[in-house]
Every structure is written in C-alpha cells, then in structure tokens.
Design a protein around this motif. Structure first.
Motif, PDB file in Angstrom:
ATOM      1  N   MET A  12      14.069  26.252  35.931  1.00  0.00           N
ATOM      2  CA  MET A  12      15.202  26.927  35.640  1.00  0.00           C
ATOM      3  C   MET A  12      14.701  28.364  35.337  1.00  0.00           C
ATOM      4  N   GLU A  13      13.806  28.629  34.804  1.00  0.00           N
ATOM      5  CA  GLU A  13      13.268  30.119  34.551  1.00  0.00           C
ATOM      6  C   GLU A  13      13.078  30.907  35.883  1.00  0.00           C
ATOM      7  N   ASP A  14      12.774  29.944  36.779  1.00  0.00           N
ATOM      8  CA  ASP A  14      12.366  30.716  38.303  1.00  0.00           C
ATOM      9  C   ASP A  14      13.776  31.005  38.702  1.00  0.00           C
ATOM     10  N   VAL A  15      14.674  30.249  38.666  1.00  0.00           N
ATOM     11  CA  VAL A  15      16.108  30.514  39.184  1.00  0.00           C
ATOM     12  C   VAL A  15      16.714  31.930  38.323  1.00  0.00           C
ATOM     13  N   LEU A  16      16.367  32.051  37.244  1.00  0.00           N
ATOM     14  CA  LEU A  16      17.051  33.020  36.270  1.00  0.00           C
ATOM     15  C   LEU A  16      16.406  34.373  36.588  1.00  0.00           C
ATOM     16  N   ALA A  17      14.944  34.248  36.892  1.00  0.00           N
ATOM     17  CA  ALA A  17      14.403  35.402  37.168  1.00  0.00           C
ATOM     18  C   ALA A  17      14.763  35.924  38.485  1.00  0.00           C
ATOM     19  N   VAL A  18      15.279  34.993  39.628  1.00  0.00           N
ATOM     20  CA  VAL A  18      15.620  35.472  40.823  1.00  0.00           C
ATOM     21  C   VAL A  18      16.930  36.288  40.392  1.00  0.00           C
ATOM     22  N   TYR A  19      17.996  35.721  39.466  1.00  0.00           N
ATOM     23  CA  TYR A  19      19.156  36.536  39.437  1.00  0.00           C
ATOM     24  C   TYR A  19      19.180  37.667  38.735  1.00  0.00           C
ATOM     25  N   GLN A  20      17.901  37.952  37.992  1.00  0.00           N
ATOM     26  CA  GLN A  20      17.606  39.275  37.344  1.00  0.00           C
ATOM     27  C   GLN A  20      17.044  40.317  38.274  1.00  0.00           C
ATOM     28  N   ARG A  21      16.703  39.918  39.351  1.00  0.00           N
ATOM     29  CA  ARG A  21      15.995  40.930  40.264  1.00  0.00           C
ATOM     30  C   ARG A  21      17.254  42.093  40.690  1.00  0.00           C
ATOM     31  N   PRO A  22      16.760  43.248  40.766  1.00  0.00           N
ATOM     32  CA  PRO A  22      17.996  44.218  41.297  1.00  0.00           C
ATOM     33  C   PRO A  22      18.355  44.284  42.762  1.00  0.00           C
ATOM     34  N   PRO A  23      19.406  44.335  42.963  1.00  0.00           N
ATOM     35  CA  PRO A  23      20.194  44.198  44.499  1.00  0.00           C
ATOM     36  C   PRO A  23      19.032  45.117  45.398  1.00  0.00           C
ATOM     37  N   ASP A  24      18.835  44.206  46.467  1.00  0.00           N
ATOM     38  CA  ASP A  24      18.119  44.572  47.523  1.00  0.00           C
ATOM     39  C   ASP A  24      18.185  44.064  49.063  1.00  0.00           C
ATOM     40  N   ASP A  25      18.818  44.968  49.780  1.00  0.00           N
ATOM     41  CA  ASP A  25      19.681  44.474  50.995  1.00  0.00           C
ATOM     42  C   ASP A  25      18.233  43.815  51.853  1.00  0.00           C
ATOM     43  N   ARG A  26      17.120  44.302  51.906  1.00  0.00           N
ATOM     44  CA  ARG A  26      15.999  43.801  52.341  1.00  0.00           C
ATOM     45  C   ARG A  26      15.623  42.224  52.006  1.00  0.00           C
ATOM     46  N   LEU A  27      16.069  42.009  50.638  1.00  0.00           N
ATOM     47  CA  LEU A  27      15.676  40.776  49.995  1.00  0.00           C
ATOM     48  C   LEU A  27      16.949  40.066  49.433  1.00  0.00           C
ATOM     49  N   PRO A  28      17.946  39.928  50.105  1.00  0.00           N
ATOM     50  CA  PRO A  28      19.267  39.477  49.416  1.00  0.00           C
ATOM     51  C   PRO A  28      19.359  37.864  48.826  1.00  0.00           C
ATOM     52  N   VAL A  29      19.781  37.930  47.689  1.00  0.00           N
ATOM     53  CA  VAL A  29      19.775  36.680  46.926  1.00  0.00           C
ATOM     54  C   VAL A  29      21.056  35.744  47.676  1.00  0.00           C
ATOM     55  N   VAL A  30      20.864  34.640  48.045  1.00  0.00           N
ATOM     56  CA  VAL A  30      21.761  33.838  48.570  1.00  0.00           C
ATOM     57  C   VAL A  30      21.696  32.329  48.069  1.00  0.00           C
ATOM     58  N   CYS A  31      23.190  32.004  47.573  1.00  0.00           N
ATOM     59  CA  CYS A  31      23.160  30.965  46.975  1.00  0.00           C
ATOM     60  C   CYS A  31      23.793  29.995  47.837  1.00  0.00           C
ATOM     61  N   VAL A  32      23.495  28.672  48.000  1.00  0.00           N
ATOM     62  CA  VAL A  32      24.044  27.753  49.172  1.00  0.00           C
ATOM     63  C   VAL A  32      24.409  26.111  48.080  1.00  0.00           C
ATOM     64  N   ASP A  33      25.521  25.829  48.395  1.00  0.00           N
ATOM     65  CA  ASP A  33      25.758  24.400  47.842  1.00  0.00           C
ATOM     66  C   ASP A  33      26.696  23.921  48.880  1.00  0.00           C
ATOM     67  N   GLU A  34      26.908  22.389  48.677  1.00  0.00           N
ATOM     68  CA  GLU A  34      27.877  22.117  49.490  1.00  0.00           C
ATOM     69  C   GLU A  34      28.708  20.813  48.772  1.00  0.00           C
ATOM     70  N   THR A  35      30.096  20.573  49.280  1.00  0.00           N
ATOM     71  CA  THR A  35      30.819  19.512  48.711  1.00  0.00           C
ATOM     72  C   THR A  35      31.671  19.127  49.692  1.00  0.00           C
ATOM     73  N   SER A  36      32.710  17.926  49.339  1.00  0.00           N
ATOM     74  CA  SER A  36      33.598  17.498  50.348  1.00  0.00           C
ATOM     75  C   SER A  36      34.898  17.694  50.106  1.00  0.00           C
ATOM     76  N   LYS A  37      35.997  17.637  50.990  1.00  0.00           N
ATOM     77  CA  LYS A  37      37.176  17.759  50.637  1.00  0.00           C
ATOM     78  C   LYS A  37      38.011  16.670  51.561  1.00  0.00           C
ATOM     79  N   GLN A  38      38.833  15.844  50.543  1.00  0.00           N
ATOM     80  CA  GLN A  38      39.466  14.788  51.434  1.00  0.00           C
ATOM     81  C   GLN A  38      40.702  15.449  51.948  1.00  0.00           C
ATOM     82  N   LEU A  39      40.863  15.002  53.257  1.00  0.00           N
ATOM     83  CA  LEU A  39      42.004  15.530  54.076  1.00  0.00           C
ATOM     84  C   LEU A  39      43.163  14.593  53.822  1.00  0.00           C
TER      85      LEU A  39
END
Length: 207
Positions: free
Chosen positions: A1-28
């Motif tokens: 948890m603290e590792d992820v929170l430390a990532v979110y506290q990093r200043p914005p840096d286009d050389r090292l962009p923070v990107v979050c990925v998740d997935e879910t489903s959608k019933q058609l």
C-alpha cells in the motif's frame, strides 16, 4: 500500500508517467421490444425483458496526473490480451517515456511473464524494460486510480443497455474523447501519512 501511495505522491514527469491499468466486463444486452418513445409527462419506456448478447472485456488505461485515459475493448481477458495492452502502452500511448510507471492489481496475468508468452524473447524484454511495476495489495484494489475512471465510465456511459461490441466501442470512444478534451484529472489525496493514522490496525504493534 505504501509503495503505491508513494508513487502517487511523485511530481508529474513526462519521462516517467504514472499509468494505472484495470479491467472489468460489460454484459451486452439488446431489447426484445422497441422502447416506447417519450410523451408529455411520461419518459421513454423500456420492456423489462432483454436478450443477452455475450460479454466484452474492458481495459482501462489512465494517466491521472495528465488527465488522460483510454479504454480497450476486447472479446476476452487473457494473458495475450494484457500483453497487447502493455505493448500499446509503451509503443503507442507513451513512446517518448523512459519508463512507464505501471500501477495494477496482483492478478496472476498482471506480470512481466505474459510478455514472454505473447512475443519473442527480444521483443518481450524490450517492452518489459520500459515498465516499472507497482502492485496494489490484496483486497486493496481501491488504491488503483483506474477504478475511479471505471466508476465515471459506468455512471456516464454504461448505465444502459448496449447491444453489440461495435456499439460499445463507439460509445466508449465518444466518452474518452469528451473526457480527455476536458483534461479531467484525478486529485488523489490519500497519503502515506493518512494511511498510518486511519489504517493503523493494519500495521504491526511493537512494545
């Protein structure tokens, strides 16, 4: 948890962009009867019956500091699908970045080994070298900012019946364009200091 929170506290840096990925489903779901159009004093009416048309998988990819996101719609959620998302991440979405700082949950397919199952070793290694992995803890997926984007997508775009994968892609693409045009960021405020106070019961006790 603290590792992820430390990532979110990093200043914005286009050389090292923070990107979050998740997935879910959608019933058609499609209608079995034509909805009745609205009339004065009466909204549009839908029949309670519907027809199931299968399920699509959605990969949410968001860079919260840049106010950017995209969604990839796939027929399945396999290792190969996730590997393709990772390749797009480094080659299409952030080709100029030195490394993409990736936050995701600890699902068994969310691991660099999927790259070696999808691509030749040299290509897999090239992509892996461009990624810096950070995992949310078990039962801590709420730490993934991509879930916030999914909540917005569900409320603003997916809260109705969508009949086909083509329609789903079109609706999501329109939502992504509109949200990115606004540059809507996610203002994450929960810090490591907050965690040590509010989630004190999760930490070991020392006498």
């Amino acid at each position: 948890m603290e590792d992820v929170l430390a990532v979110y506290q990093r200043p914005p840096d286009d050389r090292l962009p923070v990107v979050c990925v998740d997935e879910t489903s959608k019933q058609l779901v499609s209608e079995t009867r034509v909805p009745q159009p609205p009339v004065p004093g009466q909204p549009v009416r839908y029949d309670y019956e519907y027809r199931r048309n299968g399920v699509c998988n959605l990969f949410m990819i968001t860079a919260p500091q840049q106010g950017w996101r995209t969604v990839k719609v796939t027929a399945r959620r396999t290792k190969l699908d996730f590997a393709a998302v990772l390749r797009d991440l480094v080659d299409v979405h952030f080709p100029e970045a030195e490394k993409v700082v990736l936050v995701c949950d600890n699902l068994n397919t969310h691991h660099p080994h999927v790259l070696y199952e999808a691509f030749p070793p040299a290509e897999a290694r090239r992509i892996a070298a461009r990624l810096e992995w950070h995992y949310t803890p078990k039962h801590g997926s709420w730490l993934n900012i991509a879930e916030i984007e999914f909540a917005a997508l569900a409320a603003q775009c997916l809260d109705r019946r969508i009949a086909s994968a083509a329609e789903l892609r079109a609706e999501i693409e329109a939502w992504v364009r509109a949200r990115n045009a606004l540059g809507t960021p996610v203002h994450w405020q929960f810090t490591t200091e907050d965690a040590r106070i509010k989630l004190l019961h999760l930490y070991p006790t020392f006498e």
